[in-house]
Design an enzyme around this catalytic site. Sequence first.
Site, PDB file in Angstrom:
ATOM      1  N   LYS A 107       0.874  -1.175   0.000  1.00 17.11           N
ATOM      2  CA  LYS A 107       0.000   0.000   0.000  1.00 17.11           C
ATOM      3  C   LYS A 107       0.903   1.215   0.000  1.00 17.11           C
ATOM      4  O   LYS A 107       2.030   1.170   0.479  1.00 17.11           O
ATOM      5  CB  LYS A 107      -0.909   0.019   1.234  1.00 17.11           C
ATOM      6  CG  LYS A 107      -2.049   1.028   1.174  1.00 17.11           C
ATOM      7  CD  LYS A 107      -3.142   0.603   0.190  1.00 17.11           C
ATOM      8  CE  LYS A 107      -4.255  -0.115   0.854  1.00 17.11           C
ATOM      9  NZ  LYS A 107      -5.314  -0.621   0.040  1.00 17.11           N
TER      10      LYS A 107
HETATM   11  N1  GLU Z   1      -7.064  -0.303  -2.991  1.00 21.11           N
HETATM   12  C1  GLU Z   1      -7.825  -1.473  -3.252  1.00 21.11           C
HETATM   13  C2  GLU Z   1      -7.829  -2.390  -2.051  1.00 21.11           C
HETATM   14  O1  GLU Z   1      -7.663  -1.944  -0.951  1.00 21.11           O
HETATM   15  C3  GLU Z   1      -7.428  -2.160  -4.539  1.00 21.11           C
HETATM   16  C4  GLU Z   1      -6.008  -2.617  -4.620  1.00 21.11           C
HETATM   17  C5  GLU Z   1      -5.638  -3.106  -5.998  1.00 21.11           C
HETATM   18  O2  GLU Z   1      -6.482  -3.169  -6.868  1.00 21.11           O
HETATM   19  O3  GLU Z   1      -4.447  -3.441  -6.177  1.00 21.11           O
HETATM   20  O4  GLU Z   1      -8.077  -3.564  -2.145  1.00 21.11           O
END
Ligand code: GLU
Length: 418
Positions: A107
């Site tokens: 993240k």
């Molecule tokens: N931000 C989204 C999540 O928390 C998607 C992450 C992604 O698609 O890589 O799952």
Amino acid sequence: MTIYQGPVFDMARQQFQVIADYLDIAHDQRERLLYPKRAITVSVPIHRDDGTTEVFQGYRVQHHLSLGPTKGGTRFAKSVDIGEVAALAIWMSWKCALAGLPYGGAKGGVTVDPASLSLRELEALSRRYMQEMIPFVGPHTDVMAPDMGTNEQVMAWFMDTYSVYRGETVTEIVTGKPVATGGTVGRREATGRGVVHLAMRAAESIDLNPSGASAIVQGFGNVGSVTATELALRGVKVIGVSDHTACLYDSAGLDVAKLNAHVAKHGTLAGFSTEAAFDPHALLTQKCDILVPAAMERVIDGGVASQLQCRILAEGANGPTTPDADLVLAERQEIFVVPDILCNAGGVVVSYFEWVQDLQQLFWEESEVNARLAQILDRAFTQVTTRAHRDNVSQRTAAMAIGVEKVAAAKEKRGLFP
Ligand code: GLU
């Protein structure tokens, strides 16, 4: 001592302890599984429109590298700090493993209120953040995606910035891009679609007829708005919605198409209606069949959990429910919990499809995207509910345990180098 601190990281750590005890993971293996492999902190300078220079703090945490590249969104929000980003990266790992994707979790984020930036400033921040991250990311190293405060446009700027540096178009460096720049059909809707698909599976399990059932959705960004839309399509009456600017409630049901039209025009729910205005602190505890927190972490604590009046809690957000609340929910068997790492996995599942399509330069129809999404979510749903039933544990414990086990098995088989 660790650099990872704060209530969100504490929550990820506490949840992991529960799983590690349940799975009886050896104590000397626990830190290896929990602590992130890498954390990158960057200063991101931009020119403001008034001619001054401002520096923002940016982060990227890559949790583990045992199954493939790391994968996860990039958040632009005031709350962003290293502890929050690390917790979200850890949750991405369990989420990807549960869904069977060949990824570790990651993240990233920038500590900024995106609403305080002009479009030009947002572009400058997005491009400079990606530029600072170039040494640490790549299509087979770490693949970014949208999260709170970022969108398809930001992903297009990320992809363009990386591609300009490489001297060739590298669409597979990020997912959640516009379809016009190598994105996949169905990605924008994927998280909300997944939430509703799983809420319907939960409804089936408790013999709840969706037609005429009621729902409350907290958050009206990409996840919340698509969730409300998909619920309405199935005949569910959406009686409450909120975002950071407004909270609306009407026991007769809100017109979701009108809500979407308002947000498309004005950007937020503010100004939609004065009659339906409601106390945001009381929204989650109103009586409804399906409750979908689709905004921030930690909105359901022990106190809120004891007052919930829903039959299904479908967690669209990451980490909306605290470990204290989990203790309360363990006593409230009448509430069917679809835990976050299962419930919102549709987003990263279709991100995986986007990455695969970009690598192959072979693009799928939306029907294929949706069918494959449903197949993966159904498999994970069955695994989680079967495991929870078999071992008499919560569905969160079952879901996380399946994820943690897969990561632990990969680490064990690969061994510890040297
Ligand atoms: N931000 C989204 C999540 O928390 C998607 C992450 C992604 O698609 O890589 O799952």
